[in-house]
Design a protein around this motif. Sequence first.
Motif, PDB file in Angstrom:
ATOM      1  N   THR A  12      79.447  16.216  76.766  1.00 15.05           N
ATOM      2  CA  THR A  12      79.323  17.671  76.816  1.00 15.05           C
ATOM      3  C   THR A  12      78.031  18.055  76.108  1.00 15.05           C
ATOM      4  O   THR A  12      77.723  17.540  75.033  1.00 15.05           O
ATOM      5  CB  THR A  12      80.559  18.359  76.182  1.00 15.05           C
ATOM      6  N   GLN A  13      77.278  18.952  76.717  1.00 14.23           N
ATOM      7  CA  GLN A  13      75.960  19.311  76.205  1.00 14.23           C
ATOM      8  C   GLN A  13      76.084  20.328  75.080  1.00 14.23           C
ATOM      9  O   GLN A  13      76.758  21.358  75.232  1.00 14.23           O
ATOM     10  CB  GLN A  13      75.095  19.892  77.323  1.00 14.23           C
ATOM     11  N   VAL A  14      75.404  20.059  73.985  1.00 14.43           N
ATOM     12  CA  VAL A  14      75.272  21.007  72.875  1.00 14.43           C
ATOM     13  C   VAL A  14      73.786  21.304  72.708  1.00 14.43           C
ATOM     14  O   VAL A  14      72.983  20.386  72.527  1.00 14.43           O
ATOM     15  CB  VAL A  14      75.852  20.431  71.574  1.00 14.43           C
ATOM     16  N   THR A  15      73.437  22.578  72.783  1.00 17.41           N
ATOM     17  CA  THR A  15      72.056  22.995  72.617  1.00 17.41           C
ATOM     18  C   THR A  15      71.983  24.018  71.497  1.00 17.41           C
ATOM     19  O   THR A  15      72.679  25.038  71.539  1.00 17.41           O
ATOM     20  CB  THR A  15      71.499  23.593  73.913  1.00 17.41           C
ATOM     21  N   VAL A  16      71.146  23.743  70.511  1.00 16.41           N
ATOM     22  CA  VAL A  16      70.985  24.638  69.369  1.00 16.41           C
ATOM     23  C   VAL A  16      69.572  25.205  69.405  1.00 16.41           C
ATOM     24  O   VAL A  16      68.588  24.462  69.322  1.00 16.41           O
ATOM     25  CB  VAL A  16      71.234  23.899  68.043  1.00 16.41           C
ATOM     26  N   SER A  17      69.469  26.502  69.534  1.00 15.80           N
ATOM     27  CA  SER A  17      68.163  27.150  69.591  1.00 15.80           C
ATOM     28  C   SER A  17      67.718  27.580  68.198  1.00 15.80           C
ATOM     29  O   SER A  17      68.540  27.928  67.347  1.00 15.80           O
ATOM     30  CB  SER A  17      68.222  28.361  70.522  1.00 15.80           C
ATOM     31  N   SER A  18      66.418  27.560  68.013  1.00 19.30           N
ATOM     32  CA  SER A  18      65.870  27.921  66.684  1.00 19.30           C
ATOM     33  C   SER A  18      65.582  29.408  66.589  1.00 19.30           C
ATOM     34  O   SER A  18      65.643  30.134  67.550  1.00 19.30           O
ATOM     35  CB  SER A  18      64.605  27.117  66.425  1.00 19.30           C
ATOM     36  N   ASN A  77      79.515  22.973  62.101  1.00 17.73           N
ATOM     37  CA  ASN A  77      79.037  24.184  61.439  1.00 17.73           C
ATOM     38  C   ASN A  77      77.587  24.023  61.021  1.00 17.73           C
ATOM     39  O   ASN A  77      77.062  22.907  60.978  1.00 17.73           O
ATOM     40  CB  ASN A  77      79.901  24.485  60.215  1.00 17.73           C
ATOM     41  N   SER A  78      76.966  25.133  60.707  1.00 22.82           N
ATOM     42  CA  SER A  78      75.568  25.126  60.249  1.00 22.82           C
ATOM     43  C   SER A  78      74.697  24.289  61.176  1.00 22.82           C
ATOM     44  O   SER A  78      73.911  23.449  60.733  1.00 22.82           O
ATOM     45  CB  SER A  78      75.482  24.588  58.818  1.00 22.82           C
ATOM     46  N   LEU A  79      74.834  24.517  62.458  1.00 23.12           N
ATOM     47  CA  LEU A  79      74.116  23.710  63.442  1.00 23.12           C
ATOM     48  C   LEU A  79      72.615  23.894  63.333  1.00 23.12           C
ATOM     49  O   LEU A  79      72.117  24.994  63.018  1.00 23.12           O
ATOM     50  CB  LEU A  79      74.604  24.052  64.843  1.00 23.12           C
ATOM     51  N   LYS A  80      71.912  22.802  63.618  1.00 20.91           N
ATOM     52  CA  LYS A  80      70.455  22.778  63.548  1.00 20.91           C
ATOM     53  C   LYS A  80      69.896  22.400  64.923  1.00 20.91           C
ATOM     54  O   LYS A  80      70.576  21.728  65.703  1.00 20.91           O
ATOM     55  CB  LYS A  80      69.998  21.741  62.522  1.00 20.91           C
ATOM     56  N   PRO A  81      68.660  22.777  65.207  1.00 26.02           N
ATOM     57  CA  PRO A  81      68.063  22.375  66.493  1.00 26.02           C
ATOM     58  C   PRO A  81      68.109  20.860  66.722  1.00 26.02           C
ATOM     59  O   PRO A  81      68.270  20.413  67.862  1.00 26.02           O
ATOM     60  CB  PRO A  81      66.628  22.879  66.375  1.00 26.02           C
ATOM     61  N   GLU A  82      68.012  20.081  65.668  1.00 30.13           N
ATOM     62  CA  GLU A  82      68.042  18.628  65.820  1.00 30.13           C
ATOM     63  C   GLU A  82      69.433  18.095  66.158  1.00 30.13           C
ATOM     64  O   GLU A  82      69.598  16.902  66.415  1.00 30.13           O
ATOM     65  CB  GLU A  82      67.505  17.928  64.563  1.00 30.13           C
TER      66      GLU A  82
END
Length: 116
Positions: free
Chosen positions: A110-116, A84-89
């Motif tokens: 598995t790839q996780v990508t968080v966009s800003s 939860n509350s994912l961040k770009p980092e």
Amino acid sequence: QVQLVESGGGLVQAGGSLRLSCVVSGRTKDRYIMAWFRQAPGKEREFAAAIGWTGGNTYYTDSVKGRFTISRDNAKKSVYLQMNSLKPEDTAVYYCNYYQAGINAWGQGTQVTVSS
């Protein structure tokens, strides 16, 4: 041999959530430890979270405490990571890990990508 297959990664905006799953198959024995590691581009693989056999003991790296929750279902031979509350980092390839005396197995990631 032990095989691990992760799923649930994807692209999410900052502040969003994802739930990763990992299914274990093969010759397993009871009381194995499960963990999630992650590797960001250009960085070393790092520990994220771990859980003991009963689920009563959980461990997190400081950067994910309060945001990520690891859980497991031994009947389904599965481990989960609620993020939860994912961040770009948090952007990274997330790997499931199985550990039992003498056996250390990894999934394909598995790839996780968080966009800003």
